[in-house]
Design a protein around this motif. Sequence first.
Motif, PDB file in Angstrom:
ATOM      1  N   THR A  12      37.740  20.284  53.263  1.00 13.69           N
ATOM      2  CA  THR A  12      38.520  19.478  52.321  1.00 13.69           C
ATOM      3  C   THR A  12      39.545  18.599  53.019  1.00 13.69           C
ATOM      4  OG1 THR A  12      40.277  21.132  51.999  1.00 13.69           O
ATOM      5  CG2 THR A  12      38.301  21.359  50.648  1.00 13.69           C
ATOM      6  N   THR A  46      32.433  11.823  39.518  1.00 16.87           N
ATOM      7  CA  THR A  46      33.281  12.895  40.049  1.00 16.87           C
ATOM      8  C   THR A  46      32.471  14.153  40.308  1.00 16.87           C
ATOM      9  OG1 THR A  46      35.175  12.005  38.833  1.00 16.87           O
ATOM     10  CG2 THR A  46      35.347  14.269  39.620  1.00 16.87           C
ATOM     11  N   ALA A  53      37.498  17.142  47.340  1.00 18.42           N
ATOM     12  CA  ALA A  53      38.427  18.208  47.717  1.00 18.42           C
ATOM     13  C   ALA A  53      38.309  19.397  46.773  1.00 18.42           C
ATOM     14  CB  ALA A  53      39.853  17.674  47.727  1.00 18.42           C
ATOM     15  N   PRO A 103      38.848  14.446  52.439  1.00 17.60           N
ATOM     16  CA  PRO A 103      39.186  13.897  51.122  1.00 17.60           C
ATOM     17  C   PRO A 103      40.651  14.077  50.744  1.00 17.60           C
ATOM     18  CG  PRO A 103      37.835  15.876  50.893  1.00 17.60           C
ATOM     19  CD  PRO A 103      37.793  15.483  52.333  1.00 17.60           C
ATOM     20  N   THR A 104      41.248  15.203  51.151  1.00 19.91           N
ATOM     21  CA  THR A 104      42.666  15.408  50.845  1.00 19.91           C
ATOM     22  C   THR A 104      43.533  14.394  51.587  1.00 19.91           C
ATOM     23  OG1 THR A 104      42.261  17.776  50.520  1.00 19.91           O
ATOM     24  CG2 THR A 104      44.538  17.080  50.848  1.00 19.91           C
ATOM     25  N   ALA A 106      39.872   6.882  42.856  1.00 21.03           N
ATOM     26  CA  ALA A 106      40.795   7.892  43.388  1.00 21.03           C
ATOM     27  C   ALA A 106      40.483   9.274  42.816  1.00 21.03           C
ATOM     28  CB  ALA A 106      42.235   7.498  43.078  1.00 21.03           C
ATOM     29  N   VAL A 107      40.224   9.330  41.507  1.00 26.59           N
ATOM     30  CA  VAL A 107      39.868  10.611  40.884  1.00 26.59           C
ATOM     31  C   VAL A 107      38.548  11.122  41.441  1.00 26.59           C
ATOM     32  CG1 VAL A 107      39.287  11.733  38.703  1.00 26.59           C
ATOM     33  CG2 VAL A 107      41.174  10.092  38.792  1.00 26.59           C
ATOM     34  N   CYS A 166      37.267  10.562  44.402  1.00 24.99           N
ATOM     35  CA  CYS A 166      37.475  11.061  45.761  1.00 24.99           C
ATOM     36  C   CYS A 166      38.087  12.456  45.763  1.00 24.99           C
ATOM     37  CB  CYS A 166      38.365  10.094  46.537  1.00 24.99           C
ATOM     38  SG  CYS A 166      37.587   8.527  46.945  1.00 24.99           S
ATOM     39  N   LEU A 167      39.016  12.694  44.846  1.00 26.72           N
ATOM     40  CA  LEU A 167      39.614  14.028  44.769  1.00 26.72           C
ATOM     41  C   LEU A 167      38.586  15.089  44.393  1.00 26.72           C
ATOM     42  CD1 LEU A 167      43.076  13.370  43.083  1.00 26.72           C
ATOM     43  CD2 LEU A 167      42.624  14.078  45.428  1.00 26.72           C
ATOM     44  N   ALA A 207      43.111  10.908  50.107  1.00 28.94           N
ATOM     45  CA  ALA A 207      43.825  10.785  48.831  1.00 28.94           C
ATOM     46  C   ALA A 207      45.326  10.623  49.057  1.00 28.94           C
ATOM     47  CB  ALA A 207      43.538  12.007  47.968  1.00 28.94           C
TER      48      ALA A 207
END
Length: 474
Positions: free
Chosen positions: A209, A370, A322, A212-213, A315-316, A318-319, A216
Amino acid sequence: MWRAIRSCWPSSAWTTDPDSRGGRCSVINPPATRPPGHPVVPTLDGRLRGTTRRPLQGEPVRDRKRGSQRRVSTSPWTYALVTWLAGVLAAVGLGAVSPAGSALRSSLGLSGGALAWATSSITAVSAVLGIPAGWWVRRFGAQRALSWGLLVMSLAAAGSATAGSWGLLLGSRIAEGVGYLLVFVAGPVVLTRLTQGRIRSSALALWGTCVPTGLAIAAAMGGALASWWTWHQWLALTALGPLIMAGVLTAVLPPSPRTAVQRAHREAGAWNGALRLGVAYGSLSLVGVAVVMVLPPFLIEHRQATPVVAGTVVAVVCLGSAVGGLAASWLLRRGSALSSLVPLGALMPVACLPAFSAGLPLAVSGGAATLVLVVDGLLISAVFAAVPASVSRPEHVDVANGILNQLGGVGILMGPPVFGLVIAAAGWGAVAAATLVFGGLGMVLLLTTARPSETGSAAGVSQPPDAPEGMDVR
């Protein structure tokens, strides 16, 4: 004097076992066997002089190497979380240029292609030097390589902040890519050697993770500071995190034992497991990066979304990667088998159908995209968790992680152009087909490697050769 001591300890021999009689002194010879002229004198804490006492659980003891106090029992999660944070800060550097892209183009007069080179140069270094970096980390030592990688990233980021031309910016980013590669080759090796069993699998899945973290965090902080700070100040800020983290690692991680570096064994099939995982990692990285890169133009051109809305959706999404990695870490910590996570990959091509469909609400498309990244992140974390047991010898873990980084870098670089060609030839509906091909390849290779790895772990293959003494591995 001896009678007084005998009255306190009725046995003629003492052990360090706290359950034994006395329980405070090491085994000594009775007075009949001690050489003449060596009187037995008790110390103030009740020990016999010249003997040692076993420290109690959690009691501070002196670390002779560092000259500092340390605990006898330390949770491996302390080491795992500190190492993970180092990877997150390195990934912030990976995504540092994108939020400042517009300012960089206007300040340095860069074209879109030049800016893309500055953005992707870090990944290009991994695609070229991943395997050599694995060999170098093996010789230099994983913990030292991790700290030095952070220091190199910090110095290179400071160079990027002061760059006055595209050449200096590109050179600084390439140097930062070298440090980034060291961090991401050495980090999983450090986790492998400081943890065991389910904690190891969970910690390595958590390592998946980091990217991606970090991306972000870079997008959120860079976007928030864009209207207040110059790009020089933003890039200078990204240099502070790795510098501080290098000092934290030196203070927190236990000293690694110095072991002789053995020559590589060249028996047939020694690297088959690592190569399979490397190709799986490259295929899954290709899918994740490609979906993220082609989603904004789809939303803007075919869904009439504004750039702000498209950026928020991405952005959502990509999270989600994680979140998938955290889910893998949690499942492995609870005892789930790696092979049980692989079938979830079948959701990726299915979710791509509504994600890139113009006839569904935007919320549905964003939620489906997502889901693609959640599953992709889960499988990538499973790849990292499978590495230690996929090699024939514990000392091969360094090079195995170098293989992963090199093939993963190739996949990241290939993803956007490959999906772009597929979309140009067959339309947006072909995204699901491309995801099925590359995601399916990653699933098959991960599954064929995970099952033998689970058997090897059960047999004790994956026990760390140099876990810190006294570490609590529960």
